[in-house]
Design a protein around this motif. Sequence first.
Motif, PDB file in Angstrom:
ATOM      1  N   ALA A  96       0.846  -1.212   0.000  1.00  0.00           N
ATOM      2  CA  ALA A  96       0.000   0.000   0.000  1.00  0.00           C
ATOM      3  C   ALA A  96       0.871   1.248   0.000  1.00  0.00           C
ATOM      4  N   VAL A  97       2.026   1.151   0.653  1.00  0.00           N
ATOM      5  CA  VAL A  97       2.926   2.304   0.720  1.00  0.00           C
ATOM      6  C   VAL A  97       3.638   2.497  -0.628  1.00  0.00           C
ATOM      7  N   SER A  98       3.971   1.395  -1.308  1.00  0.00           N
ATOM      8  CA  SER A  98       4.628   1.497  -2.625  1.00  0.00           C
ATOM      9  C   SER A  98       3.770   2.323  -3.572  1.00  0.00           C
ATOM     10  N   ALA A  99       2.495   1.980  -3.638  1.00  0.00           N
ATOM     11  CA  ALA A  99       1.588   2.662  -4.570  1.00  0.00           C
ATOM     12  C   ALA A  99       1.433   4.131  -4.185  1.00  0.00           C
ATOM     13  N   LEU A 100       1.269   4.386  -2.880  1.00  0.00           N
ATOM     14  CA  LEU A 100       1.057   5.772  -2.440  1.00  0.00           C
ATOM     15  C   LEU A 100       2.329   6.613  -2.592  1.00  0.00           C
ATOM     16  N   ALA A 101       3.498   5.974  -2.468  1.00  0.00           N
ATOM     17  CA  ALA A 101       4.768   6.719  -2.606  1.00  0.00           C
ATOM     18  C   ALA A 101       4.861   7.315  -4.006  1.00  0.00           C
ATOM     19  N   SER A 102       4.487   6.529  -4.994  1.00  0.00           N
ATOM     20  CA  SER A 102       4.550   6.998  -6.371  1.00  0.00           C
ATOM     21  C   SER A 102       3.556   8.139  -6.593  1.00  0.00           C
ATOM     22  N   ARG A 103       2.409   8.107  -5.889  1.00  0.00           N
ATOM     23  CA  ARG A 103       1.423   9.190  -6.029  1.00  0.00           C
ATOM     24  C   ARG A 103       1.874  10.434  -5.269  1.00  0.00           C
ATOM     25  N   ALA A 104       2.487  10.236  -4.106  1.00  0.00           N
ATOM     26  CA  ALA A 104       2.979  11.391  -3.337  1.00  0.00           C
ATOM     27  C   ALA A 104       4.149  12.059  -4.067  1.00  0.00           C
ATOM     28  N   ALA A 105       4.903  11.239  -4.817  1.00  0.00           N
ATOM     29  CA  ALA A 105       6.104  11.740  -5.509  1.00  0.00           C
ATOM     30  C   ALA A 105       5.766  12.659  -6.685  1.00  0.00           C
ATOM     31  N   VAL A 106       4.484  12.708  -7.038  1.00  0.00           N
ATOM     32  CA  VAL A 106       4.038  13.596  -8.114  1.00  0.00           C
ATOM     33  C   VAL A 106       3.967  15.042  -7.603  1.00  0.00           C
ATOM     34  N   LEU A 107       3.785  15.204  -6.302  1.00  0.00           N
ATOM     35  CA  LEU A 107       3.549  16.543  -5.731  1.00  0.00           C
ATOM     36  C   LEU A 107       4.851  17.364  -5.664  1.00  0.00           C
ATOM     37  N   PRO A 108       4.863  18.541  -6.310  1.00  0.00           N
ATOM     38  CA  PRO A 108       6.083  19.356  -6.316  1.00  0.00           C
ATOM     39  C   PRO A 108       6.586  19.691  -4.903  1.00  0.00           C
ATOM     40  N   ALA A 109       5.668  19.944  -3.958  1.00  0.00           N
ATOM     41  CA  ALA A 109       6.099  20.324  -2.603  1.00  0.00           C
ATOM     42  C   ALA A 109       6.849  19.170  -1.934  1.00  0.00           C
ATOM     43  N   VAL A 110       6.380  17.958  -2.170  1.00  0.00           N
ATOM     44  CA  VAL A 110       7.046  16.775  -1.591  1.00  0.00           C
ATOM     45  C   VAL A 110       8.439  16.646  -2.196  1.00  0.00           C
ATOM     46  N   ARG A 111       8.515  16.771  -3.505  1.00  0.00           N
ATOM     47  CA  ARG A 111       9.809  16.607  -4.189  1.00  0.00           C
ATOM     48  C   ARG A 111      10.807  17.672  -3.733  1.00  0.00           C
TER      49      ARG A 111
END
Length: 236
Positions: A96-111
């Motif tokens: 569940a974390v693998s999938a969400l990590a890829s979605r969170a990684a789209v966010l410029p603020a996170v990056r």
Amino acid sequence: MPPSSSALIIAIDGPAGSGKSTTARRVAERLGYLYLDTGAMYRAVALGFLEAGYEDPEAAPAAFLETLDVGAVPAEGGMRTLLNGRDVSEAIREPAVSALASRAAVLPAVRQRLVEAQRQIARRQLEQGRGVVLDGRDIGTVVFPEADVKVFLVADLDVRARRRRQEGLARGQDRSLAEVRAELQDRDARDQSRAVAPLRKADDAVLLDTSGLSIDEQVEAVLRLAAERNLSTPVK
Ligand code: DC
């Protein structure tokens, strides 16, 4: 390495299951360098979102990200990942974390936040005369475009799915090959198509197809590139 060798930045990028983490960790061990698993940092942020009930990272208020403190601590056999001081190295490997990590990684603020942290960690090592091996998706293109050695690992989707399934089994996750394969495909597509820092080979990265290689062969290939670079670079 000879004592006169310089402290290098080695960037290892590629899709999930291409062998990045194992290769990067072993190369770092062999050279006495720090190993920084940048994917683990995205995973820790994703776990933070998940635990707070934000299954859609885009729905979280901007200020929420500020409450997440992600740490990377060198440890025996690799690195431990901390979230707000808690060791989450195992929890971040859940599907569940693998999938969400890829979605969170789209966010410029996170990056932005994680890239800054990654550069700081690496620079601190270099200041102490120690090299760093980083693995991720954007190390050679964004985090350290000036890296001394850049490698882009690829492998056939079926090979990667088999590897990931085996890794999961070792952690007690029994998922079908089809499920793991679909998850990888989904994640690759999202990582490659995002607007900010997509998964992409840097023009000057060396492409290494690991489909038919053993881990030892992958490690040796990267070590050879590092040795060549050391011979051609004046000691820093
Ligand atoms: O390497 P990994 O599978 O642990 O990475 C998890 C996710 O984090 C991956 O799907 C994309 C994201 N990631 C990223 O966007 N940039 C990085 N440098 C590392 C990982």
